[in-house]
Design an enzyme around this catalytic site. Sequence first.
Site, mmCIF file in Angstrom:
data_model
loop_
_atom_site.group_PDB
_atom_site.id
_atom_site.type_symbol
_atom_site.label_atom_id
_atom_site.label_comp_id
_atom_site.label_asym_id
_atom_site.label_seq_id
_atom_site.Cartn_x
_atom_site.Cartn_y
_atom_site.Cartn_z
ATOM 1 N N GLY A 29 -4.248 -4.931 -3.641
ATOM 2 C CA GLY A 29 -2.809 -5.089 -3.605
ATOM 3 C C GLY A 29 -2.281 -3.791 -3.248
ATOM 4 N N ASN A 30 -0.866 -4.093 -3.438
ATOM 5 C CA ASN A 30 0.140 -2.749 -3.417
ATOM 6 C C ASN A 30 1.274 -2.751 -4.266
ATOM 7 O OD1 ASN A 30 2.199 -3.950 -1.877
ATOM 8 N ND2 ASN A 30 0.626 -4.216 -0.151
#
Length: 220
Positions: A29-30
């Site tokens: 993810g981020n």
Amino acid sequence: MLPDYYKCKKIVITAGPTYEKIDPVRFIGNYSTGKMGYAIAEELAENGAEVHLVSGPVKLEINHPDIKVYHVESAREMYAQCMDLFPTCDIAIMAAAVADYRPEEYHETKVKKNADHMTLQLVRNPDILEAIGQMKKAHQVVVGFALETDNEIENAQQKLLKKNADAIVLNSLNDKGAGFKHSTNKISIILKKGIIFEYPLKDKQDVAKDIITCISQNFK
Ligand code: C5P
């Protein structure tokens, strides 16, 4: 802002990160919080637009009767939802931080640790903004975002052309208080023909106002 510009306009917005699953408990993810996209959605709805917000996993909520939220997790889910919505929209604003790659293989059970090293094979995700840019009809306006660390303006201008967008909102990681994890942002808006608007550091809700004002003044 042009009065009534957004009244009865149908707008699709993407926001937040995407999660790309590795196994049932892990993902890539981020740090995107979704705040920028959600702020734009709210401003547009306040100005009379019918807003379709395609959101990755975020901790934000929307309670506005004119905003319909579609919760998605992966880039491919976000892509499918946007492809469904875009043909009947007037404007698309792609503010999501979409993962460029996803694990090639999804493990049905939790991956166990064995060797000291492990390799994850990744494959490219579809580029939603680019796909929408290719589908775009003359009456539709497409706005992308760019987060750059170097050669910001030049890279954003190339992105504008490559993805056939009408405008790119550039936020630089070099500016203190801008981009991911902050409630403030400092943007430039780049239009075709080399027109660039620069704005000072502001709260994301005020940045959202600047973005929608700029669109209303430059795309009739
Ligand atoms: O190429 P880059 O990821 O820097 O481009 C950023 C812009 O493209 C953003 O508007 C982002 O929402 C969009 N994008 C997308 N799908 C991807 C990657 C980026 O819509 N797979």
